[in-house]
Design a protein around this motif. Structure first.
Motif, mmCIF file in Angstrom:
data_model
loop_
_atom_site.group_PDB
_atom_site.id
_atom_site.type_symbol
_atom_site.label_atom_id
_atom_site.label_comp_id
_atom_site.label_asym_id
_atom_site.label_seq_id
_atom_site.Cartn_x
_atom_site.Cartn_y
_atom_site.Cartn_z
ATOM 1 N N VAL A 87 16.872 15.846 -4.193
ATOM 2 C CA VAL A 87 17.553 16.774 -3.438
ATOM 3 C C VAL A 87 19.150 16.883 -3.647
ATOM 4 O O VAL A 87 19.711 15.957 -4.043
ATOM 5 C CB VAL A 87 17.210 16.506 -1.814
ATOM 6 N N GLY A 88 19.716 17.919 -2.942
ATOM 7 C CA GLY A 88 21.380 18.121 -3.438
ATOM 8 C C GLY A 88 21.915 19.250 -2.260
ATOM 9 O O GLY A 88 21.018 19.811 -1.588
ATOM 10 N N VAL A 89 23.214 18.867 -2.147
ATOM 11 C CA VAL A 89 23.784 20.228 -1.585
ATOM 12 C C VAL A 89 24.427 20.830 -2.688
ATOM 13 O O VAL A 89 25.181 20.224 -3.784
ATOM 14 C CB VAL A 89 25.090 19.277 -0.878
ATOM 15 N N LEU A 90 24.165 22.269 -2.711
ATOM 16 C CA LEU A 90 24.798 23.069 -3.680
ATOM 17 C C LEU A 90 25.521 24.136 -3.354
ATOM 18 O O LEU A 90 25.761 24.281 -1.990
ATOM 19 C CB LEU A 90 23.424 23.915 -4.303
ATOM 20 N N LEU A 91 26.418 24.710 -4.307
ATOM 21 C CA LEU A 91 26.957 25.800 -3.741
ATOM 22 C C LEU A 91 26.635 26.956 -4.207
ATOM 23 O O LEU A 91 26.511 27.123 -5.597
ATOM 24 C CB LEU A 91 28.622 25.579 -4.393
#
Length: 135
Positions: A87-91
């Motif tokens: 999982v990740g935090v994306l822009l």
């Protein structure tokens, strides 16, 4: 169908709703599915639009603060090379404006849920965490 793609189908079948099924809560759902822990239990139902999300979580202005604290607190490690199920935090660009978004790594792209639905894309990854999922 793998659990990873079952999850994406679940995201697609669930209407976007701030505080119930938004970009970061569906990622928390995935972690709960894989590990049985809900990192966002206290946030569910605590906001109902973008402004109240920002007040409750700070995610829209400082997306890495909230996610990093919770992921580290649960023992998940940052990974420079995310793989399927991480999982990740994306822009992402939403209406031409860069916005933070939670996402699920599908290998060569990421799955995200936004007010416009579920899509796959190759965004800028602000930070990713290894979840330990295996097909």
């Amino acid at each position: 169908m793998t659990p990873l793609y079952q999850e994406l189908h679940r995201w697609a079948a669930t209407p976007f709703a701030w505080g119930e099924a938004d970009c970061i809560l569906v990622v928390a759902d995935w972690i709960a599915r894989v590990h049985g822990i809900d990192l966002a239990a206290d946030l569910r139902g605590s906001y109902d639009d973008a402004a109240s999300c920002q007040r409750a979580t700070g995610f829209l202005r400082e997306p890495l603060r909230l996610t990093s604290e919770r992921m580290a607190g649960a023992g998940f490690e940052v990974t420079p090379a995310p793989v399927r199920g991480d999982v990740g935090v994306l822009l992402i660009l939403l209406d031409g404006v860069p916005r933070p978004c939670g996402g699920l790594c599908l290998g060569d792209c990421w799955g995200v849920k936004s007010p416009r639905g579920v899509t796959t894309l190759s965004p800028k990854v602000l930070r990713a965490w290894s979840v330990g999922y295996a097909d």
